[in-house]
Design a protein around this motif. Structure first.
Motif, mmCIF file in Angstrom:
data_model
loop_
_atom_site.group_PDB
_atom_site.id
_atom_site.type_symbol
_atom_site.label_atom_id
_atom_site.label_comp_id
_atom_site.label_asym_id
_atom_site.label_seq_id
_atom_site.Cartn_x
_atom_site.Cartn_y
_atom_site.Cartn_z
ATOM 1 N N CYS A 13 3.981 3.396 3.452
ATOM 2 C CA CYS A 13 3.082 4.295 2.724
ATOM 3 C C CYS A 13 2.889 5.560 3.564
ATOM 4 C CB CYS A 13 1.741 3.616 2.478
ATOM 5 S SG CYS A 13 0.498 4.731 1.764
ATOM 6 N N ARG A 15 0.523 7.645 3.563
ATOM 7 C CA ARG A 15 -0.868 7.919 3.945
ATOM 8 C C ARG A 15 -1.379 6.924 4.983
ATOM 9 N NH1 ARG A 15 -5.154 7.990 -0.669
ATOM 10 N NH2 ARG A 15 -4.354 10.084 -1.038
ATOM 11 N N ARG A 18 0.982 1.367 5.595
ATOM 12 C CA ARG A 18 1.240 -0.024 5.190
ATOM 13 C C ARG A 18 2.727 -0.187 4.898
ATOM 14 N NH1 ARG A 18 -2.204 -4.131 2.545
ATOM 15 N NH2 ARG A 18 -0.828 -5.568 1.451
ATOM 16 N N TYR A 20 6.077 -2.205 3.278
ATOM 17 C CA TYR A 20 6.504 -3.016 2.138
ATOM 18 C C TYR A 20 7.979 -3.346 2.299
ATOM 19 C CZ TYR A 20 2.255 -1.283 -0.096
ATOM 20 O OH TYR A 20 0.948 -0.979 -0.388
ATOM 21 N N TYR A 60 5.138 3.650 -6.895
ATOM 22 C CA TYR A 60 4.310 2.515 -6.495
ATOM 23 C C TYR A 60 2.940 3.002 -6.055
ATOM 24 C CZ TYR A 60 3.247 -2.080 -4.570
ATOM 25 O OH TYR A 60 2.684 -3.304 -4.342
ATOM 26 N N LYS A 61 1.922 2.204 -6.308
ATOM 27 C CA LYS A 61 0.560 2.511 -5.868
ATOM 28 C C LYS A 61 0.245 1.598 -4.691
ATOM 29 C CE LYS A 61 -4.109 3.117 -7.611
ATOM 30 N NZ LYS A 61 -4.981 3.018 -8.778
ATOM 31 N N CYS A 62 -0.062 2.187 -3.552
ATOM 32 C CA CYS A 62 -0.287 1.448 -2.310
ATOM 33 C C CYS A 62 -1.428 0.454 -2.466
ATOM 34 C CB CYS A 62 -0.573 2.411 -1.161
ATOM 35 S SG CYS A 62 -0.854 1.587 0.422
ATOM 36 N N SER A 68 -0.545 6.846 -4.861
ATOM 37 C CA SER A 68 0.682 6.689 -5.635
ATOM 38 C C SER A 68 1.780 7.463 -4.920
ATOM 39 C CB SER A 68 0.504 7.226 -7.055
ATOM 40 O OG SER A 68 -0.356 6.376 -7.780
ATOM 41 N N PHE A 69 2.892 6.796 -4.668
ATOM 42 C CA PHE A 69 4.011 7.472 -4.008
ATOM 43 C C PHE A 69 5.313 7.080 -4.675
ATOM 44 C CE2 PHE A 69 3.109 3.651 -1.534
ATOM 45 C CZ PHE A 69 4.352 3.059 -1.382
#
Length: 109
Positions: A13, A15, A18, A20, A60-62, A68-69
């Motif tokens: 992410c 921001r 996180r 994934y 995707y939304k973290c 949202s990225f």
């Protein structure tokens, strides 16, 4: 349980940082597409096909910060010829010049 390998790709992410795994964001069937009725030229090149192409972009939304990225995959396929192992030829291994067996004559049971 699998411990993540440092070489394994992760999506981060922008921001909160996180991490994934790609399978958490990309849907495999959509990612690889679903080509059908593939027609090739006489030289074997793909000319046209029906179905869906690869989808290399996903939104995707973290789960951590709600940002949202968009993620775009940049994949490469490496192809190399599989070497056929030949067992018809003779293989040889060198033997050491001196073979010794050491015994302790004081060690008697």
């Amino acid at each position: 349980m699998i411990i993540k390998d440092k070489k394994e790709p992760v999506i981060i992410c922008p921001r909160c940082g996180r991490e994934y795994l790609p399978a958490e964001i990309f849907i495999p069937k959509a990612f690889f597409g679903h080509p059908e009725d593939i027609e090739r030229t006489p030289a074997g090149k793909i000319d046209v096909y029906e179905g869906s192409p690869m989808c290399l972009t996903e939104e995707y939304k973290c789960d951590g910060c709600d940002l949202s990225f968009e993620v775009t995959a940049d994949i490469k396929f490496k192809v190399k010829e599989k070497v056929k192992e030949e067992f018809n030829s003779v293989y040889a291994s060198s033997i050491p010049q001196k073979i010794a067996l050491f015994e302790d004559i004081n060690d008697v049971n």
